[in-house]
Design an enzyme around this catalytic site. Structure first.
Site, PDB file in Angstrom:
ATOM      1  N   ASP A 106       0.838  -1.198   0.000  1.00 56.14           N
ATOM      2  CA  ASP A 106       0.000   0.000   0.000  1.00 56.14           C
ATOM      3  C   ASP A 106       0.873   1.248   0.000  1.00 56.14           C
ATOM      4  O   ASP A 106       1.171   1.775  -1.051  1.00 56.14           O
ATOM      5  CB  ASP A 106      -1.073  -0.029   1.100  1.00 56.14           C
ATOM      6  CG  ASP A 106      -0.604  -0.586   2.414  1.00 56.14           C
ATOM      7  OD1 ASP A 106       0.546  -0.369   2.807  1.00 56.14           O
ATOM      8  OD2 ASP A 106      -1.423  -1.243   3.074  1.00 56.14           O
ATOM      9  N   PHE A 155      -9.584  -1.092   3.264  1.00 55.34           N
ATOM     10  CA  PHE A 155      -9.002  -2.025   4.215  1.00 55.34           C
ATOM     11  C   PHE A 155      -9.592  -3.403   3.956  1.00 55.34           C
ATOM     12  O   PHE A 155     -10.811  -3.560   3.863  1.00 55.34           O
ATOM     13  CB  PHE A 155      -9.264  -1.591   5.657  1.00 55.34           C
ATOM     14  CG  PHE A 155      -8.497  -2.416   6.647  1.00 55.34           C
ATOM     15  CD1 PHE A 155      -7.158  -2.170   6.876  1.00 55.34           C
ATOM     16  CD2 PHE A 155      -9.107  -3.470   7.304  1.00 55.34           C
ATOM     17  CE1 PHE A 155      -6.423  -2.962   7.755  1.00 55.34           C
ATOM     18  CE2 PHE A 155      -8.385  -4.265   8.195  1.00 55.34           C
ATOM     19  CZ  PHE A 155      -7.043  -4.002   8.418  1.00 55.34           C
ATOM     20  N   ASP A 162      -4.915  -9.513   7.757  1.00 59.57           N
ATOM     21  CA  ASP A 162      -5.610  -9.524   9.038  1.00 59.57           C
ATOM     22  C   ASP A 162      -6.106  -8.159   9.485  1.00 59.57           C
ATOM     23  O   ASP A 162      -5.684  -7.128   8.974  1.00 59.57           O
ATOM     24  CB  ASP A 162      -4.671 -10.061  10.126  1.00 59.57           C
ATOM     25  CG  ASP A 162      -3.608  -9.040  10.508  1.00 59.57           C
ATOM     26  OD1 ASP A 162      -3.592  -8.599  11.670  1.00 59.57           O
ATOM     27  OD2 ASP A 162      -2.785  -8.661   9.646  1.00 59.57           O
TER      28      ASP A 162
END
Length: 178
Positions: A106, A155, A162
């Site tokens: 990211d 997200f 996770d």
């Protein structure tokens, strides 16, 4: 499952396992071609990349050397900006082609830092394979050599990814519902 709940957040199905595996198979074919005649060291970046690494290595199906390292810059749903080497690379990389296997890129800071570090430690070449790339989230000059799927800056969890250490074992990838 169309929806899952992890702690205080809800997530909806985003990328099914079949699509992930198809993207990894295409990536494996390119890597295999590029690594022909070389002696690459594949480095799985833990914890997130474990499912991606397992599937990619199955697809590569060759005599490759694989090891693992672990770096951390996340807490909850956001990056801390500080890179912590939790489990350093222990294999000899001097003069070798190193292929980092990452679950997601990211901001790019962690992989940029690690790639520079490995070059400084003597790797002949450092390449980056990422299962997922968030191009809109990149904050540095980093372009992975191999990209499975480009995604928006949401997200996500599942397939190794996770939320506060929860959700890694799902076969599919889920995106957060705000």
């Amino acid at each position: 499952m169309d929806k899952i709940r992890l702690r205080d957040k809800e997530f909806k199905l985003f990328i099914p396992e079949k699509e992930i595996q198809e993207a990894i198979a295409k990536m494996a074919a390119r890597i295999k071609e590029d690594m022909e005649g070389k002696n690459p060291l594949f480095v799985g970046v833990l914890n997130g990349a474990f499912m991606f690494v397992a599937e990619l290595m199955r697809q590569l199906n060759g005599p490759y050397q694989l090891t693992f390292a672990r770096y951390s810059s996340y807490q909850g749903t956001s990056t801390t900006g500080k890179i912590h080497e939790v489990m350093p690379l222990t294999s000899d990389i001097e003069g070798r082609v190193v292929v980092l296997l990452e679950d997601i890129v990211d901001s790019g800071y962690t992989m940029q830092h690690v790639m520079k570090k490995l070059r400084n430690e003597g790797a002949a070449e450092v390449r980056l394979a990422t299962m997922l790339l968030k191009p809109d989230a990149l904050k540095c000059d980093l372009r992975p050599d191999y990209i499975g799927i480009e995604i928006p800056n949401d997200f996500i969890v599942g397939y190794g990814l996770d939320y506060d250490e929860m959700g890694r074992a799902y076969r599919d990838i889920y995106t957060i519902i705000e």
